[in-house]
Every structure is written in C-alpha cells, then in structure tokens.
Motif scaffolding. Structure first.
Motif, mmCIF file in Angstrom:
data_model
loop_
_atom_site.group_PDB
_atom_site.id
_atom_site.type_symbol
_atom_site.label_atom_id
_atom_site.label_comp_id
_atom_site.label_asym_id
_atom_site.label_seq_id
_atom_site.Cartn_x
_atom_site.Cartn_y
_atom_site.Cartn_z
ATOM 1 N N GLY A 67 0.213 6.765 -11.359
ATOM 2 C CA GLY A 67 -0.300 5.454 -11.024
ATOM 3 C C GLY A 67 -1.037 5.445 -9.712
ATOM 4 O O GLY A 67 -1.346 6.488 -9.132
ATOM 5 N N PHE A 68 -1.309 4.239 -9.230
ATOM 6 C CA PHE A 68 -2.045 4.078 -7.981
ATOM 7 C C PHE A 68 -1.780 2.691 -7.414
ATOM 8 O O PHE A 68 -1.238 1.813 -8.087
ATOM 9 C CB PHE A 68 -3.550 4.271 -8.203
ATOM 10 C CG PHE A 68 -4.208 3.145 -8.951
ATOM 11 C CD1 PHE A 68 -4.841 2.105 -8.274
ATOM 12 C CD2 PHE A 68 -4.192 3.105 -10.342
ATOM 13 C CE1 PHE A 68 -5.445 1.063 -8.969
ATOM 14 C CE2 PHE A 68 -4.794 2.070 -11.043
ATOM 15 C CZ PHE A 68 -5.417 1.048 -10.356
ATOM 16 N N ALA A 69 -2.206 2.524 -6.175
ATOM 17 C CA ALA A 69 -2.203 1.192 -5.550
ATOM 18 C C ALA A 69 -3.552 0.981 -4.908
ATOM 19 O O ALA A 69 -4.167 1.926 -4.404
ATOM 20 C CB ALA A 69 -1.108 1.085 -4.502
ATOM 21 N N TYR A 70 -4.008 -0.266 -4.958
ATOM 22 C CA TYR A 70 -5.185 -0.584 -4.171
ATOM 23 C C TYR A 70 -4.876 -1.715 -3.221
ATOM 24 O O TYR A 70 -3.977 -2.524 -3.444
ATOM 25 C CB TYR A 70 -6.437 -0.840 -4.997
ATOM 26 C CG TYR A 70 -6.402 -1.826 -6.146
ATOM 27 C CD1 TYR A 70 -5.829 -3.079 -6.054
ATOM 28 C CD2 TYR A 70 -7.042 -1.492 -7.331
ATOM 29 C CE1 TYR A 70 -5.874 -3.965 -7.110
ATOM 30 C CE2 TYR A 70 -7.097 -2.376 -8.397
ATOM 31 C CZ TYR A 70 -6.505 -3.610 -8.279
ATOM 32 O OH TYR A 70 -6.550 -4.492 -9.320
ATOM 33 N N GLY A 71 -5.626 -1.716 -2.121
ATOM 34 C CA GLY A 71 -5.464 -2.721 -1.089
ATOM 35 C C GLY A 71 -6.720 -3.555 -0.970
ATOM 36 O O GLY A 71 -7.814 -3.102 -1.327
ATOM 37 N N THR A 72 -6.559 -4.759 -0.456
ATOM 38 C CA THR A 72 -7.675 -5.689 -0.346
ATOM 39 C C THR A 72 -8.613 -5.311 0.788
ATOM 40 O O THR A 72 -8.196 -4.882 1.854
ATOM 41 C CB THR A 72 -7.162 -7.122 -0.138
ATOM 42 O OG1 THR A 72 -6.351 -7.164 1.041
ATOM 43 C CG2 THR A 72 -6.349 -7.592 -1.332
ATOM 44 N N LEU A 73 -9.893 -5.494 0.523
ATOM 45 C CA LEU A 73 -10.940 -5.280 1.510
ATOM 46 C C LEU A 73 -11.524 -6.623 1.929
ATOM 47 O O LEU A 73 -11.312 -7.641 1.261
ATOM 48 C CB LEU A 73 -12.054 -4.409 0.917
ATOM 49 C CG LEU A 73 -11.681 -2.977 0.561
ATOM 50 C CD1 LEU A 73 -12.822 -2.295 -0.189
ATOM 51 C CD2 LEU A 73 -11.309 -2.185 1.804
ATOM 52 N N THR A 74 -12.280 -6.617 3.003
ATOM 53 C CA THR A 74 -12.966 -7.815 3.459
ATOM 54 C C THR A 74 -13.776 -8.394 2.293
ATOM 55 O O THR A 74 -14.464 -7.661 1.590
ATOM 56 C CB THR A 74 -13.905 -7.468 4.630
ATOM 57 O OG1 THR A 74 -13.122 -6.879 5.667
ATOM 58 C CG2 THR A 74 -14.620 -8.695 5.152
ATOM 59 N N GLY A 75 -13.634 -9.694 2.064
ATOM 60 C CA GLY A 75 -14.303 -10.362 0.963
ATOM 61 C C GLY A 75 -13.370 -10.681 -0.188
ATOM 62 O O GLY A 75 -13.736 -11.435 -1.088
ATOM 63 N N HIS A 76 -12.157 -10.124 -0.170
ATOM 64 C CA HIS A 76 -11.160 -10.425 -1.207
ATOM 65 C C HIS A 76 -10.492 -11.751 -0.846
ATOM 66 O O HIS A 76 -10.209 -12.001 0.326
ATOM 67 C CB HIS A 76 -10.120 -9.298 -1.235
ATOM 68 C CG HIS A 76 -9.262 -9.284 -2.460
ATOM 69 N ND1 HIS A 76 -8.375 -10.308 -2.754
ATOM 70 C CD2 HIS A 76 -9.127 -8.375 -3.455
ATOM 71 C CE1 HIS A 76 -7.746 -10.011 -3.881
ATOM 72 N NE2 HIS A 76 -8.178 -8.850 -4.331
ATOM 73 N N PRO A 77 -10.232 -12.636 -1.810
ATOM 74 C CA PRO A 77 -9.625 -13.929 -1.492
ATOM 75 C C PRO A 77 -8.141 -13.859 -1.127
ATOM 76 O O PRO A 77 -7.560 -14.862 -0.717
ATOM 77 C CB PRO A 77 -9.830 -14.749 -2.767
ATOM 78 C CG PRO A 77 -9.988 -13.742 -3.845
ATOM 79 C CD PRO A 77 -10.604 -12.534 -3.216
ATOM 80 N N GLU A 78 -7.531 -12.695 -1.272
ATOM 81 C CA GLU A 78 -6.134 -12.492 -0.877
ATOM 82 C C GLU A 78 -6.076 -11.327 0.103
ATOM 83 O O GLU A 78 -7.025 -10.550 0.226
ATOM 84 C CB GLU A 78 -5.269 -12.145 -2.105
ATOM 85 C CG GLU A 78 -5.114 -13.270 -3.104
ATOM 86 C CD GLU A 78 -4.053 -14.273 -2.693
ATOM 87 O OE1 GLU A 78 -2.911 -13.871 -2.454
ATOM 88 O OE2 GLU A 78 -4.375 -15.471 -2.632
#
Length: 183
Positions: free
Chosen positions: A113-124
C-alpha cells in the motif's frame, strides 16, 4: 530479502508544499495525531495470495481509485515516495481536483500500500493511507486510515459533512477493490 523489502518500503522526506507536520503518521494507525478528524475503515476483500497480489497491484497503480469513479493524474504508474498525484471527483464536468504527494509505500510479503499527504491547494490538511494486508489465515483486508482537518473556508463551512463523505469514499473504495479482485 530484508534489503529488498527495505528498499521497497520507504518513507519520503518532507517535501515543500506539504500542508501538515505529522508526515508519515498513518504508518501507525493506532497513534494518529490529535487535532484532526480520524478515519479508520477496514473491510475483507477476499482470500489467498493471488487475491492479495491483485488487490495490492490495484491499490498501488491507482486502479482502485479510477474504478471508483475518481480521475487520477500521476507522475508515475505506481505509488512511490515523492510522486505527485491529483485525485479528482465530482459529477460530469464539475470536479474537484486535490493535489497530494505519496509519503510512504509498503511493498512487503504480507502488506502492500501507500499513503499520500496533502499539498498546497488541497481543501484539507492531512494524510491518508490505502493498505492491503494478507493475514496468516489467508484473509485479505483493505484498510483506509486518515487524519485530516479543513484547510479552506468551504471545508470549514461543510463541517461534519466532510468526515461523512470521506467514510463513504473509503467504503466505495473497499467495494470497488472487492469487485476488482473477483474478476
């Protein structure tokens, strides 16, 4: 084998543009950071090594997301630390695209599996992981773990509706993955 597993199961270094500090926290789902909404969703998607391998491939190549109705744009065909991904969902031409970066991956004997994190421009702000596990008895389980909080006015305004939508999307991914591995 240990070296191979170590090279395939990596954590990205924090990249510019990430919108939260607790990078990699979804690796330990029992210890998610405070101050965020927590999502823990898990479902059985099948049984056996072949199902595990098919499910792992579907998750890490974005197939599960795409088959669930999301549009995925990625720099790579498979999840790897540092890869930028934009996932968008909506109805028809009305879509909301959310930028993320893959934070960590797991390509292991009984866990993929994997995880992703929010970048600038994401609403969360936060992180979400998508993991397939193969238990000793052959059960294949798909788990979505996330922590998030609003980053813009409209997600703050939506308040308690956002976690409901996140849980519904996690369930949809689980149902989709179950269908994909049965084909």
């Amino acid at each position: 084998m240990t070296r191979l597993t170590s090279s395939l199961s990596r954590t990205a270094r924090p990249r510019p543009g990430l919108t939260y500090r607790e990078v990699g926290a979804t690796r330990s789902p029992e210890d998610l950071p405070e101050g965020y909404h927590h999502l823990r969703y898990s479902t059985v998607v099948g049984h056996g090594r072949a199902t595990f391998e098919a499910a792992g491939a579907a998750v890490t190549t974005w197939r599960t997301h795409r088959a669930s109705g999301a549009t995925v744009r990625s720099e790579a065909v498979r999840a790897e630390p540092g890869v930028h991904v934009e996932v968008s969902a909506g109805i028809g031409r009305v879509r909301l695209g959310v930028p993320c970066a893959v934070i960590w991956t797991a390509y292991e004997e009984t866990r993929t599996g994997f995880a992703y994190g929010t970048l600038t421009g994401h609403p969360e702000r936060g992180e979400e992981s998508f993991v397939v596990d193969l238990a000793a008895d052959g059960t294949v389980r798909f788990t979505v773990t996330a922590f998030s909080r609003p980053a813009v006015w409209y997600t703050r305004l939506a308040g308690p509706l956002v976690p409901v939508l996140q849980r519904a999307y996690a369930r949809r991914l689980g149902r989709t993955l179950r269908r994909l591995v049965r084909v």
